[in-house]
Design an enzyme around this catalytic site. Structure first.
Site, PDB file in Angstrom:
ATOM      1  N   GLN A  51     -11.300  26.008  81.657  1.00 57.08           N
ATOM      2  CA  GLN A  51     -10.903  26.160  80.257  1.00 57.08           C
ATOM      3  C   GLN A  51     -11.971  25.580  79.343  1.00 57.08           C
ATOM      4  O   GLN A  51     -12.568  24.548  79.626  1.00 57.08           O
ATOM      5  CB  GLN A  51      -9.580  25.426  80.041  1.00 57.08           C
ATOM      6  CG  GLN A  51      -8.926  25.687  78.704  1.00 57.08           C
ATOM      7  CD  GLN A  51      -7.494  25.165  78.672  1.00 57.08           C
ATOM      8  OE1 GLN A  51      -6.911  24.887  79.722  1.00 57.08           O
ATOM      9  NE2 GLN A  51      -6.932  25.038  77.491  1.00 57.08           N
ATOM     10  N   HIS A 105      -5.331  16.628  84.430  1.00 60.31           N
ATOM     11  CA  HIS A 105      -5.791  15.927  85.636  1.00 60.31           C
ATOM     12  C   HIS A 105      -5.489  14.429  85.575  1.00 60.31           C
ATOM     13  O   HIS A 105      -6.323  13.592  85.894  1.00 60.31           O
ATOM     14  CB  HIS A 105      -7.282  16.184  85.875  1.00 60.31           C
ATOM     15  CG  HIS A 105      -7.603  17.644  85.953  1.00 60.31           C
ATOM     16  ND1 HIS A 105      -7.178  18.445  86.993  1.00 60.31           N
ATOM     17  CD2 HIS A 105      -8.252  18.468  85.090  1.00 60.31           C
ATOM     18  CE1 HIS A 105      -7.565  19.685  86.768  1.00 60.31           C
ATOM     19  NE2 HIS A 105      -8.207  19.733  85.626  1.00 60.31           N
ATOM     20  N   GLN A 151      -4.285  19.089  92.382  1.00 58.99           N
ATOM     21  CA  GLN A 151      -5.349  19.114  91.366  1.00 58.99           C
ATOM     22  C   GLN A 151      -4.847  18.795  89.962  1.00 58.99           C
ATOM     23  O   GLN A 151      -5.569  18.220  89.144  1.00 58.99           O
ATOM     24  CB  GLN A 151      -6.006  20.501  91.391  1.00 58.99           C
ATOM     25  CG  GLN A 151      -7.199  20.682  90.483  1.00 58.99           C
ATOM     26  CD  GLN A 151      -7.200  22.049  89.818  1.00 58.99           C
ATOM     27  OE1 GLN A 151      -6.432  22.303  88.899  1.00 58.99           O
ATOM     28  NE2 GLN A 151      -8.068  22.929  90.295  1.00 58.99           N
TER      29      GLN A 151
END
Length: 291
Positions: A9, A195, A244
């Site tokens: 992104q 994350h 992830q």
């Protein structure tokens, strides 16, 4: 050895994919299928939409995924020895090496994007890029902050780490990192702490979707973000792609491992040249190109 890598992104731009659509019959078919899968004409936004429209969560991630995957699948002599993707790009990599079908990959990316948006609304948060410090110093500073969430989120290249956390946590960390000698700490225009543990609601939602999706044995290894290691076992790949969301992206380590295991040429598939730049910072001796 040649590795194909896929951006995440932030690589989006107005007009992305338009040349492919207009000049490649196979690419046009993929874009048309994507519109059907999504239930709206994402191509209209990709080709003609404003910057603000492209920043919408349900647009950004599918758009980068589509540009990347279609670029790879319609290129001549596409035969990678390994693949890897940065964050969102890992889903593109899994389509490129045959683990996921085009349609399944696109549906998972959309579900991921919407789940991440919901998690952002539950836990207001953000990210910041830290430039000019060793990894260990950034890690130590993050660990030293009490009562707030702030962790290293993206290990992009030597001297470039992105941290994720609550707004207060990032504010405290930024001051401490500058005191430790950071050249800059740059707030990023993102909707949340990707994350990091603050993405746990999205983690749980995505896990359910991934467990309901058919994953096939890949044609080549995928170096996954969570630990920078190569995988071909389907169950391990599924666990890693879920993990992830709340774990750091170990991009610098992934590239270093690919190079150590014989990769000397990297091909970036998708919008922009961000990954090529990061790879050169990791090892200037390797060759890079974009598709």
């Amino acid at each position: 050895m040649k590795a194909y890598v896929f951006p995440g992104q932030g690589a989006q731009f107005t007009g992305m994919g338009k040349d492919l659509y207009e000049n490649n019959v196979k690419a046009k078919e993929y874009f048309t299928r994507a519109n059907d899968v999504l239930g709206f004409k994402i191509t209209d936004v990709m080709f003609e939409g404003s910057e603000d429209e492209l920043k919408q969560t349900k647009i950004t991630q599918p758009a980068v995924f589509l540009h990347s995957v279609i670029t790879a699948l319609t290129s001549e002599n596409f035969n990678p020895d390994a693949v890897a993707g940065h964050s969102l790009g890992e889903f593109s990599a899994l389509v490129a090496n045959g683990t996921l079908s085009f349609e399944d990959g696109l549906q998972l990316v959309l579900k991921r994007a919407l789940a991440m948006q919901k998690a952002c609304e539950i836990n207001p948060s953000s990210m910041a890029a830290v430039l000019g410090l060793e990894d260990a110093i950034v890690e130590d500073v993050c660990r030293s902050i009490e009562n707030e969430v702030v962790i290293p989120a993206n290990y992009n290249s030597p001297g470039q780490i992105v941290i994720s956390g609550t707004h207060k946590g990032l504010e405290i960390a930024s001051e401490k990192l500058k005191e430790k000698g950071a050249k800059r700490v740059v707030p990023l225009a993102v909707g949340g702490a990707f994350h990091s543990p603050l993405m746990q609601p999205a983690h749980d939602e995505l896990e359910e979707a991934i467990n309901a999706t058919d994953f096939k044995k890949p044609t080549c290894p995928v170096y996954q973000n969570v630990d920078a290691m190569p995988y071909q076992d389907v169950e391990e790949i599924k666990r890693n792609i879920v993990a992830q969301l709340t774990a750091p992206v170990r991009w610098a380590q992934s590239v270093a491992n690919m190079i150590n295991e014989g990769t000397d040429h990297f091909v970036e598939c998708g919008p922009g040249k961000v990954l090529q730049g990061l790879i050169k910072k990791i090892d200037r001796s390797v060759s890079t190109e974009g598709l």
